[in-house]
Every structure is written in structure tokens, then in C-alpha cells.
Scaffold this motif. Structure first.
Motif, PDB file in Angstrom:
ATOM      1  N   ALA A 149       3.239   0.402   3.201  1.00  0.00           N
ATOM      2  CA  ALA A 149       3.159   0.274   1.750  1.00  0.00           C
ATOM      3  C   ALA A 149       4.378  -0.446   1.205  1.00  0.00           C
ATOM      4  CB  ALA A 149       3.038   1.659   1.108  1.00  0.00           C
ATOM      5  N   ASP A 154      -1.674  -2.742   0.646  1.00  0.00           N
ATOM      6  CA  ASP A 154      -0.918  -2.302   1.813  1.00  0.00           C
ATOM      7  C   ASP A 154      -1.175  -3.272   2.961  1.00  0.00           C
ATOM      8  OD1 ASP A 154      -0.054   0.076   0.489  1.00  0.00           O
ATOM      9  OD2 ASP A 154      -2.007   0.990   0.919  1.00  0.00           O
ATOM     10  N   THR A 181       0.454   5.317   0.857  1.00  0.00           N
ATOM     11  CA  THR A 181      -0.463   4.181   0.867  1.00  0.00           C
ATOM     12  C   THR A 181      -1.626   4.450  -0.081  1.00  0.00           C
ATOM     13  OG1 THR A 181      -1.538   5.145   2.815  1.00  0.00           O
ATOM     14  CG2 THR A 181       0.138   3.458   3.195  1.00  0.00           C
ATOM     15  N   GLY A 182      -2.412   3.406  -0.346  1.00  0.00           N
ATOM     16  CA  GLY A 182      -3.459   3.487  -1.355  1.00  0.00           C
ATOM     17  C   GLY A 182      -4.801   3.947  -0.818  1.00  0.00           C
ATOM     18  N   PRO A 183      -5.805   4.023  -1.698  1.00  0.00           N
ATOM     19  CA  PRO A 183      -7.133   4.510  -1.303  1.00  0.00           C
ATOM     20  C   PRO A 183      -7.807   3.649  -0.247  1.00  0.00           C
ATOM     21  CG  PRO A 183      -7.140   3.657  -3.563  1.00  0.00           C
ATOM     22  CD  PRO A 183      -5.708   3.753  -3.139  1.00  0.00           C
ATOM     23  N   TRP A 201       0.665   9.956  -2.495  1.00  0.00           N
ATOM     24  CA  TRP A 201       0.216   9.141  -1.369  1.00  0.00           C
ATOM     25  C   TRP A 201       1.133   7.947  -1.244  1.00  0.00           C
ATOM     26  CZ3 TRP A 201      -3.263  11.329   1.701  1.00  0.00           C
ATOM     27  CH2 TRP A 201      -4.132  12.259   1.166  1.00  0.00           C
ATOM     28  N   ASP A 260      -5.935  -3.599   0.218  1.00  0.00           N
ATOM     29  CA  ASP A 260      -5.662  -3.117  -1.145  1.00  0.00           C
ATOM     30  C   ASP A 260      -4.168  -2.979  -1.449  1.00  0.00           C
ATOM     31  OD1 ASP A 260      -8.345  -3.037  -1.564  1.00  0.00           O
ATOM     32  OD2 ASP A 260      -8.548  -0.863  -1.478  1.00  0.00           O
TER      33      ASP A 260
END
Length: 355
Positions: free
Chosen positions: A310, A347, A166-168, A164, A345
């Protein structure tokens, strides 16, 4: 009115082809009824609020984020319902441009002796109704283009790895954005590369958007979209030259096939969007690859762009977020205005509105 507009926004992605409207009924400073257009477009917000208000609607003020309807459908017009309930004053944010209404609702309220004010928080109401207004005014749904990229504008490594970037937190917000649209659109390349589900996850029980795939030749694998087509609708937008056996296979899986012009073997993006508007869609969320993004931008069809950036670089060998656009002077490329930005988070989320 701010509450009415907020209530209406909660219905985005759930009320098409009807607009997502909010209504608040007050007696003095006390709220006696509130409502939003229910999923599927019925009942309308005014009727939900009137039912909650009951007898307290007599002599009250109704704040509505869009002109009350004036046409007969499965129920009588909302302006008649407001008059019958004894509402004394209506504050309407904007006129409804639908030819079936277009000022007639306001005229009917005045004729019933109801005090009418129009224009309170009009800009905010227009923004909230952008999808519906675009369908009525331009014959197509509003289009949001979403990109998740490295800070040098790449959506995958040179080998195609993208999970991924970008993050969750960004992925969770993406699902929330999906839920506020009528449909999710991708191209054939995304289906071949990712075998995506294109549904909303992690938000509990929500209304699932339609899943749209633009593929001129229907050269798609029968993966998870086909496996789930009978429970979560899939519409395939294909060209007239798509092979009969491919059409038959997807139809057998439960998908709906919609033929649109595909000159040169590529879907005509403007014709595709007009067809989706004719089907009643008001808000489409595009998560396709670089070529689909480029075609929609080149055709001037992107109304909003949302991006997640990101903190990593993938370099020139990475896959660009946007495919090749036609050569043009800098001043001739579509320009967007920054409407919102915040950290998510680690990003960066940014939302742009076409200037």
C-alpha cells in the motif's frame, strides 16, 4: 493443451489429495469433450471429458495436463478408460511422479496401441501442478506466504492497528487466492489479535479451505474459529506439552488436534509441513504474523510469496512483516524471482517464486 491446463487450474484447492487435472478431447479442430478433476478428487478429468465426448471419442486426440492414472482406486485407471473409448492419440504434458503411476500410465497407453506424445507445455503444467508435485517429491504441501504491508514493510502500527492497510480490491483478491489453496495457515498470535474466520468471502458458493492454526501451547481464545469448527473444519497443530484442558476444550468445539514436535516451545515448521503432506494437503496459504513467516522462511519452506503493498508508511515503530531471521550472509538468504506484478485499486500486487 493450454485449455486443459487452464481447466485443471480451476480445481486448485478443491481436489486434494488428488492433483487438479484438465483434459480436452478433439476430433480434428473440433473440441468434443472437456473436463477437470471434480471436487474431492473424483471423477478424474479424463472420465469427465470422455463422458461429454461420448461416441465422438473414438479416433480422437486427448490432451491431458498430467499423465493419466494407472492404478485401481474407486474406479479403474484412466488410461484404460481412454483405450476403451477408442481414443487414438494422447498428448500428455508431464509424467506423474506418484509411485502408483510414474510412467505406467504412459506405458499402458502405448501397449493399447495409442499414439502418445509427452512434454507439450511441460513448464506450464509443472507450474499448475506445483502443489501436488511438491507433496509427492518433498513429502509436504506447497506453501504460499502472503503479506499485506505498507511500502516500508509494516503490517500494523505500533499499537497493533492493521485494518486496513490495503484496500478492498486487495482483500477481494486475497479471498480468490485463499480459494485456490487447500488450507489457510496462521499462528497463535494472529488468532489472539484478530479472532479471524479464515474463510473465503465475497465469491459466492465456493469450496472452503481448511483452517489451520499453529500453536505450540494451544493458548488460544475460543472465539469464532471454535464457534464455527463443526461447519468449517479447523485443524490445530500443537506441541506435546499443550495442556490437556485446552486440548479437551477445542476437541469439544469440533476442532481436530494434531500433535507435532515443538522443541523449545515452538512448532517445528518442517515437521508440521511434513505432517500436513501426510494428511494429503497439496497447497497451503499462510497469512500468519511476522514470527510464523520468519520461521517458514528460515526453514526454506516458502515456495511462493505474494504481497500487497500500500502507498503509506508506518515508520520504524510499526510492526515488521517478517520477524527475526537467523544471521547469515546476504548470499545465503533465500532468493525469490518476480513472476507477476500489477496494480490493484491503488495497491501493488506482486507474486514471487522461489529461485
Amino acid at each position: 493443451m493450454a485449455l486443459a491446463i487452464s481447466l485443471g487450474r480451476r480445481g486448485l484447492g478443491r481436489t486434494w489429495p488428488n492433483p487438479a487435472v484438465g483434459c480436452v478431447i478433439t476430433q480434428g479442430t473440433r473440441i468434443v469433450g472437456r473436463g477437470a478433476t471434480r471436487p474431492g478428487g473424483r471423477p478424474h478429468a479424463e472420465r469427465v471429458a470422455l463422458e461429454q465426448a461420448g461416441a465422438a471419442a473414438r479416433g480422437a486426440t486427448a490432451y491431458v495436463s498430467l499423465e493419466p492414472c494407472a492404478h485401481h482406486g474407486r474406479t479403474s485407471p484412466c488410461c484404460e478408460a481412454l483405450a476403451a473409448a477408442g481414443v487414438a492419440r494422447v498428448v500428455s504434458a508431464i509424467e506423474d511422479p506418484d509411485p502408483r503411476v510414474a510412467g505406467r500410465g504412459h506405458a499402458m497407453l502405448r501397449a493399447a496401441g495409442i499414439t502418445l506424445e509427452v512434454g507439450l507445455m511441460a513448464d506450464e503444467a509443472v507450474a499448475a501442478q506445483k502443489g501436488f508435485l511438491t507433496r509427492i517429491g518433498q513429502g509436504r504441501p506447497m506453501l504460499t506466504l502472503k503479506l499485506a504491508t505498507s511500502f516500508d514493510g509494516r503490517i500494523a502500527t505500533g499499537t497493533g492497528e492493521s485494518r486496513w492497510i490495503t484496500g478492498p480490491g486487495a482483500r477481494h483478491l486475497t479471498h480468490a487466492l485463499r480459494a485456490r489453496h487447500d488450507a489457510i495457515l496462521v499462528g497463535a498470535g494472529t488468532v489472539r489479535a484478530d479472532d479471524p474466520m479464515l474463510n473465503v468471502r465475497g465469491l459466492g458458493a465456493v469450496n472452503q479451505p481448511l483452517r489451520l492454526v499453529a500453536s505450540a501451547a494451544l493458548d488460544l481464545p475460543l472465539g469464532r474459529l471454535a464457534d464455527s469448527a463443526r461447519t468449517l473444519p479447523v485443524w490445530l497443530l500443537h506441541g506435546p506439552e499443550a495442556a490437556i484442558d485446552r486440548r479437551a476444550a477445542w476437541a469439544e468445539a469440533g476442532a481436530r488436534l494434531i500433535e507435532v514436535p515443538a522443541p523449545g516451545g515452538r512448532i517445528d515448521p518442517a515437521a508440521m509441513m511434513v505432517r500436513l503432506g501426510a494428511e494429503g494437503l497439496t497447497r497451503v496459504f499462510c497469512e500468519g504474523g511476522g514470527q510464523l513467516a520468519a520461521s517458514l522462511l528460515a526453514a526454506g519452506l516458502v515456495d511462493e510469496a505474494v504481497g500487497f503493498t500500500a502507498g503509506l508508511a508506518l515508520g520504524a515503530g510499526g510492526r515488521a512483516a517478517i520477524g527475526t531471521l537467523p544471521d547469515a550472509a546476504l548470499a545465503d538468504h533465500p532468493r525469490f524471482r518476480l513472476a507477476e506484478t500489477r496494480a490493484v485499486d491503488g495497491d501493488v500486487f506482486h507474486r514471487w517464486v522461489r529461485a
